[in-house]
Design a protein around this motif. Structure first.
Motif, PDB file in Angstrom:
ATOM      1  N   VAL A  45       0.865  -1.182   0.000  1.00 49.95           N
ATOM      2  CA  VAL A  45       0.000   0.000   0.000  1.00 49.95           C
ATOM      3  C   VAL A  45       0.898   1.228   0.000  1.00 49.95           C
ATOM      4  CG1 VAL A  45      -1.759   1.275   1.275  1.00 49.95           C
ATOM      5  CG2 VAL A  45      -1.721  -1.215   1.395  1.00 49.95           C
ATOM      6  N   PHE A  46       0.584   2.178  -0.861  1.00 48.42           N
ATOM      7  CA  PHE A  46       1.318   3.442  -0.866  1.00 48.42           C
ATOM      8  C   PHE A  46       0.379   4.529  -0.376  1.00 48.42           C
ATOM      9  CE2 PHE A  46       3.467   7.140  -2.789  1.00 48.42           C
ATOM     10  CZ  PHE A  46       4.771   6.889  -2.376  1.00 48.42           C
ATOM     11  N   ILE A  47       0.839   5.311   0.588  1.00 48.90           N
ATOM     12  CA  ILE A  47       0.001   6.378   1.150  1.00 48.90           C
ATOM     13  C   ILE A  47       0.469   7.724   0.621  1.00 48.90           C
ATOM     14  CG2 ILE A  47      -0.740   7.506   3.277  1.00 48.90           C
ATOM     15  CD1 ILE A  47      -0.470   4.838   4.646  1.00 48.90           C
ATOM     16  N   LEU A  48      -0.468   8.451   0.022  1.00 47.45           N
ATOM     17  CA  LEU A  48      -0.175   9.787  -0.496  1.00 47.45           C
ATOM     18  C   LEU A  48      -0.749  10.836   0.454  1.00 47.45           C
ATOM     19  CD1 LEU A  48      -1.053   9.389  -4.292  1.00 47.45           C
ATOM     20  CD2 LEU A  48       1.224   9.805  -3.334  1.00 47.45           C
ATOM     21  N   PRO A  49      -0.058  11.961   0.620  1.00 47.90           N
ATOM     22  CA  PRO A  49      -0.659  13.062   1.383  1.00 47.90           C
ATOM     23  C   PRO A  49      -1.711  13.742   0.512  1.00 47.90           C
ATOM     24  CG  PRO A  49       1.408  13.775   0.432  1.00 47.90           C
ATOM     25  CD  PRO A  49       1.240  12.320   0.038  1.00 47.90           C
ATOM     26  N   PRO A  50      -2.702  14.416   1.118  1.00 49.89           N
ATOM     27  CA  PRO A  50      -3.702  15.104   0.304  1.00 49.89           C
ATOM     28  C   PRO A  50      -3.105  16.276  -0.469  1.00 49.89           C
ATOM     29  CG  PRO A  50      -4.088  15.495   2.652  1.00 49.89           C
ATOM     30  CD  PRO A  50      -2.996  14.483   2.565  1.00 49.89           C
ATOM     31  N   SER A  51      -1.980  16.834   0.016  1.00 44.09           N
ATOM     32  CA  SER A  51      -1.305  17.924  -0.698  1.00 44.09           C
ATOM     33  C   SER A  51       0.139  18.001  -0.210  1.00 44.09           C
ATOM     34  CB  SER A  51      -1.987  19.266  -0.422  1.00 44.09           C
ATOM     35  OG  SER A  51      -1.786  19.620   0.936  1.00 44.09           O
ATOM     36  N   LEU A  52       0.970  18.683  -0.959  1.00 44.21           N
ATOM     37  CA  LEU A  52       2.366  18.854  -0.540  1.00 44.21           C
ATOM     38  C   LEU A  52       2.436  19.758   0.692  1.00 44.21           C
ATOM     39  CD1 LEU A  52       4.693  17.440  -1.870  1.00 44.21           C
ATOM     40  CD2 LEU A  52       5.297  19.567  -3.012  1.00 44.21           C
ATOM     41  N   HIS A  53       1.491  20.695   0.768  1.00 42.35           N
ATOM     42  CA  HIS A  53       1.433  21.610   1.916  1.00 42.35           C
ATOM     43  C   HIS A  53       1.176  20.818   3.210  1.00 42.35           C
ATOM     44  CE1 HIS A  53       0.664  25.227   4.184  1.00 42.35           C
ATOM     45  NE2 HIS A  53      -0.478  24.697   4.602  1.00 42.35           N
ATOM     46  N   ALA A  54       0.219  19.873   3.128  1.00 40.14           N
ATOM     47  CA  ALA A  54      -0.102  19.054   4.311  1.00 40.14           C
ATOM     48  C   ALA A  54       1.116  18.250   4.748  1.00 40.14           C
ATOM     49  CB  ALA A  54      -1.269  18.113   3.985  1.00 40.14           C
ATOM     50  N   LEU A  55       1.842  17.757   3.759  1.00 39.15           N
ATOM     51  CA  LEU A  55       3.036  16.963   4.061  1.00 39.15           C
ATOM     52  C   LEU A  55       4.082  17.814   4.785  1.00 39.15           C
ATOM     53  CD1 LEU A  55       4.424  14.213   2.010  1.00 39.15           C
ATOM     54  CD2 LEU A  55       5.981  16.083   2.323  1.00 39.15           C
ATOM     55  N   GLU A  56       4.314  19.042   4.295  1.00 38.01           N
ATOM     56  CA  GLU A  56       5.310  19.920   4.915  1.00 38.01           C
ATOM     57  C   GLU A  56       4.886  20.288   6.343  1.00 38.01           C
ATOM     58  OE1 GLU A  56       6.583  23.126   2.456  1.00 38.01           O
ATOM     59  OE2 GLU A  56       7.979  23.886   3.962  1.00 38.01           O
ATOM     60  N   SER A  57       3.591  20.545   6.527  1.00 41.52           N
ATOM     61  CA  SER A  57       3.101  20.888   7.877  1.00 41.52           C
ATOM     62  C   SER A  57       3.366  19.745   8.844  1.00 41.52           C
ATOM     63  CB  SER A  57       1.599  21.159   7.866  1.00 41.52           C
ATOM     64  OG  SER A  57       1.298  22.156   6.950  1.00 41.52           O
ATOM     65  N   ARG A  58       3.124  18.528   8.382  1.00 39.78           N
ATOM     66  CA  ARG A  58       3.330  17.371   9.270  1.00 39.78           C
ATOM     67  C   ARG A  58       4.809  17.210   9.609  1.00 39.78           C
ATOM     68  NH1 ARG A  58      -0.590  13.291   6.049  1.00 39.78           N
ATOM     69  NH2 ARG A  58      -2.559  14.221   6.616  1.00 39.78           N
ATOM     70  N   LEU A  59       5.684  17.452   8.633  1.00 38.87           N
ATOM     71  CA  LEU A  59       7.115  17.344   8.902  1.00 38.87           C
ATOM     72  C   LEU A  59       7.553  18.399   9.917  1.00 38.87           C
ATOM     73  CD1 LEU A  59       8.912  16.656   5.491  1.00 38.87           C
ATOM     74  CD2 LEU A  59       8.545  15.097   7.398  1.00 38.87           C
ATOM     75  N   ARG A  60       7.029  19.635   9.774  1.00 36.56           N
ATOM     76  CA  ARG A  60       7.406  20.714  10.701  1.00 36.56           C
ATOM     77  C   ARG A  60       6.861  20.445  12.096  1.00 36.56           C
ATOM     78  NH1 ARG A  60      10.004  24.465   8.093  1.00 36.56           N
ATOM     79  NH2 ARG A  60       9.531  24.851   5.899  1.00 36.56           N
ATOM     80  N   ALA A  61       5.667  19.846  12.170  1.00 35.73           N
ATOM     81  CA  ALA A  61       5.028  19.600  13.465  1.00 35.73           C
ATOM     82  C   ALA A  61       5.839  18.630  14.323  1.00 35.73           C
ATOM     83  CB  ALA A  61       3.617  19.068  13.262  1.00 35.73           C
ATOM     84  N   ARG A  62       6.662  17.831  13.699  1.00 29.52           N
ATOM     85  CA  ARG A  62       7.489  16.888  14.462  1.00 29.52           C
ATOM     86  C   ARG A  62       8.460  17.625  15.382  1.00 29.52           C
ATOM     87  NH1 ARG A  62       9.926  12.508  10.264  1.00 29.52           N
ATOM     88  NH2 ARG A  62       8.018  11.376   9.826  1.00 29.52           N
ATOM     89  N   GLY A  63       8.968  18.760  14.885  1.00 32.17           N
ATOM     90  CA  GLY A  63       9.828  19.607  15.701  1.00 32.17           C
ATOM     91  C   GLY A  63      11.229  19.087  15.948  1.00 32.17           C
TER      92      GLY A  63
END
Ligand code: 5GP
Length: 207
Positions: free
Chosen positions: A123-141
């Motif tokens: 299974v390959f999981i895609l983010p709904p947008s590149l913006h959502a992906l970047e937000s999730r990466l930043r949220a990791r801190g």
């Protein structure tokens, strides 16, 4: 009757930040017969990560020795670090009818498919947008801005491999994504070739 079967190798791949870990964790909470393959890596632990739980953290020399002795089913270099899948726990689980989830990248998927061609369902999981992906990466801190830029570039590269997978899920809502991955696992369990006791069972039906 409860048929015996071989376990499923469920590969869940995604670019970093697509929500792969949350989907996998949600699925594991629902599926007691599913265990997660713990990979070996030469990267350093992030805050909160535990050796033997998140990864087996090893030195490059230890990793190479394990790979050379046949102890890894597959391995690859990701972000300049080595990652690999220990062989024994996977083979034991599959033979016992237990399913194993793999949180690995596209290279790991290709390698695992070569090693266990009849066992892998991916299974390959895609983010709904590149913006959502970047937000999730930043949220990791935990990653520096340079590291985030590097991971964003790597995410775009990872996404180009979407078509190599059996199934693709866009992770717009976590709960829906978990339901979808669960459906894939349930269907894979019913694959004719995995139900190893079927020949004997069917023989009793038509005797
Ligand atoms: P992270 O360092 O963020 O935990 O993982 C980096 C990447 O390595 C992710 O894409 C992850 O899926 C991949 N990875 C983790 N374990 C393995 C493994 O055993 N084999 C391969 N090929 N990739 C892995």
């Amino acid at each position: 009757m409860s048929p015996q079967r071989r376990g499923v190798c469920l590969v869940i791949a995604a670019p970093s930040g697509a929500g792969k870990s949350s989907v996998t964790a949600g699925l594991l909470a629902l599926e007691p017969n599913l265990t997660r393959s713990v990979s070996v890596t030469t990267r350093l632990p992030r805050p909160g990560e535990r050796d033997g739980h998140d990864y087996f953290f090893r030195t490059p020399a230890e990793f190479d020795a394990l790979a050379q002795s046949g102890g890894l089913l597959e391995w690859a270099t990701v972000f300049g670090r080595s990652y690999g899948t220990p062989r024994d726990p996977v083979e034991t689980a599959l033979a016992a009818g237990r399913d194993v989830a793999f949180d690995i990248d596209w290279q790991g998927h290709n390698n695992l498919r070569s090693a266990l061609p009849r066992d892998v369902v991916s299974v390959f999981i895609l983010p709904p947008s590149l913006h959502a992906l970047e937000s999730r990466l930043r949220a990791r801190g935990s990653d520096s801005p340079a590291e985030i830029d590097r991971r964003m570039a790597a995410a775009r590269a990872e996404i180009t491999h979407w078509h190599e997978f059996d199934h693709v899920i866009v992770n717009t809502a976590l709960d829906d994504a978990i339901i979808s991955v669960r459906a894939v696992l349930q269907a894979a369990r019913l694959a004719t070739h995995r139900q190893t006791s079927l020949p004997g069972f069917v023989a009793t039906l038509i005797a």
